[in-house]
Design an enzyme around this catalytic site. Structure first.
Site, PDB file in Angstrom:
ATOM      1  N   TYR A  36     -42.212  40.049 -19.212  1.00 47.21           N
ATOM      2  CA  TYR A  36     -43.497  39.351 -19.176  1.00 47.21           C
ATOM      3  C   TYR A  36     -44.494  39.956 -20.160  1.00 47.21           C
ATOM      4  O   TYR A  36     -45.461  39.303 -20.538  1.00 47.21           O
ATOM      5  CB  TYR A  36     -44.119  39.405 -17.777  1.00 47.21           C
ATOM      6  CG  TYR A  36     -43.338  38.756 -16.673  1.00 47.21           C
ATOM      7  CD1 TYR A  36     -42.205  37.974 -16.918  1.00 47.21           C
ATOM      8  CD2 TYR A  36     -43.723  38.930 -15.347  1.00 47.21           C
ATOM      9  CE1 TYR A  36     -41.489  37.400 -15.880  1.00 47.21           C
ATOM     10  CE2 TYR A  36     -43.020  38.350 -14.300  1.00 47.21           C
ATOM     11  CZ  TYR A  36     -41.890  37.597 -14.577  1.00 47.21           C
ATOM     12  OH  TYR A  36     -41.191  37.034 -13.534  1.00 47.21           O
ATOM     13  N   HIS A  94     -33.076  42.003 -13.595  1.00 41.84           N
ATOM     14  CA  HIS A  94     -33.708  40.689 -13.762  1.00 41.84           C
ATOM     15  C   HIS A  94     -32.682  39.553 -13.795  1.00 41.84           C
ATOM     16  O   HIS A  94     -32.842  38.536 -13.122  1.00 41.84           O
ATOM     17  CB  HIS A  94     -34.547  40.667 -15.037  1.00 41.84           C
ATOM     18  CG  HIS A  94     -35.612  39.623 -15.043  1.00 41.84           C
ATOM     19  ND1 HIS A  94     -36.804  39.776 -15.704  1.00 41.84           N
ATOM     20  CD2 HIS A  94     -35.672  38.403 -14.465  1.00 41.84           C
ATOM     21  CE1 HIS A  94     -37.541  38.691 -15.529  1.00 41.84           C
ATOM     22  NE2 HIS A  94     -36.871  37.843 -14.788  1.00 41.84           N
TER      23      HIS A  94
END
Length: 254
Positions: A36, A94
């Protein structure tokens, strides 16, 4: 893990004051990720708040290009620095792709727990088979599995696995990228309860035992509204109407 019903998904948030406001209005679970690019923003927002550290669950994720052992160690250390914490409460794999190697990656995650750099190991976007492989390798129990979960997409098999092995599911994109406001059954239930489709979608997610939601919000009004959604009591007929939606739209396929 003992997670609150609603946490804050931070993808796209670039203002530390949003994080500080979220903590002020009552959020205690903050979810970010290396990819991010905003871990430092989250860390600065935490630093601006007077909420005690031990009341927070801070989660981040190691991206797919950093899952080789040395990269896991280096990137996690960098995440700790950006977040401004000694220990990350929940560190996820992730996605189990690219440099992910079950044995090498997961044993390194276990080693980070031994170092005290992380408290819990999480997995994200795993299949049921990949979860079983991870369970056979990890010394740590699976602390959470983060998956896409909303009225247009859910995986009952993954939810059943989580219930069987008693770990929470963390639902990302619970508002289906805003699509819930265009779903007639969701809109009808919202009108019935005199609330918004977004609130109904969150309430519906939370009717699934063991599922916690992490919607993104930036304004104080939306932050507060999302927390309030946890108090909406949907009737079985409401749940059935949303369950019956036939469209299947995965927003973030591999």
């Amino acid at each position: 893990m003992d997670l609150p019903p609603i946490g804050l998904g931070t993808m796209g948030i670039e203002d530390p004051d949003v994080i500080a406001t979220a903590l002020e209005v009552g959020y205690r679970h903050l979810d970010t990720a290396q990819i991010y690019g905003n871990e430092a923003v989250v860390g600065e927002g935490i630093a601006r708040s007077d909420v005690p550290r031990d009341e927070l669950t801070i989660a981040t994720k190691v991206w797919a290009d950093s899952l080789a052992p040395n990269d896991v160690i280096d990137s996690t250390d960098a995440s700790r620095e950006r977040l401004g914490v000694e220990t990350i409460d929940l560190l996820y794999v992730h996605r189990p792709i690219e440099t992910y190697d079950p044995e090498a990656t997961l044993r390194t995650f276990d080693s980070l727990r031994e170092r005290g750099w992380i408290e819990h190991v999480g997995l994200s976007n795993f299949t049921r088979e990949e979860l079983e492989t991870a369970r056979s390798i990890l010394v740590a129990p699976i602390a959470a599995h983060q998956v896409e979960f909303h009225p247009l997409f859910r995986s009952p098999g993954l939810l059943e696995h989580a219930r069987r092995y008693e770990y929470p599911v963390v639902a990302y994109s619970p508002l289906a990228g805003g699509r819930v406001r265009d779903l007639e059954p969701v809109v009808a239930v919202a009108e019935k309860h005199e609330t918004t489709p977004e609130a109904v979608a969150l309430a519906w997610v939370l009717t699934h035992d063991g599922v916690h939601a992490i919607p993104k919000a930036s304004s104080r009004d939306h932050l507060e509204a999302n927390l309030e959604a946890a108090r909406i009591d949907l009737e079985s007929v409401d749940i059935d109407a949303i369950d019956a939606i036939e469209r299947r739209e995965e927003l973030f396929p591999e």
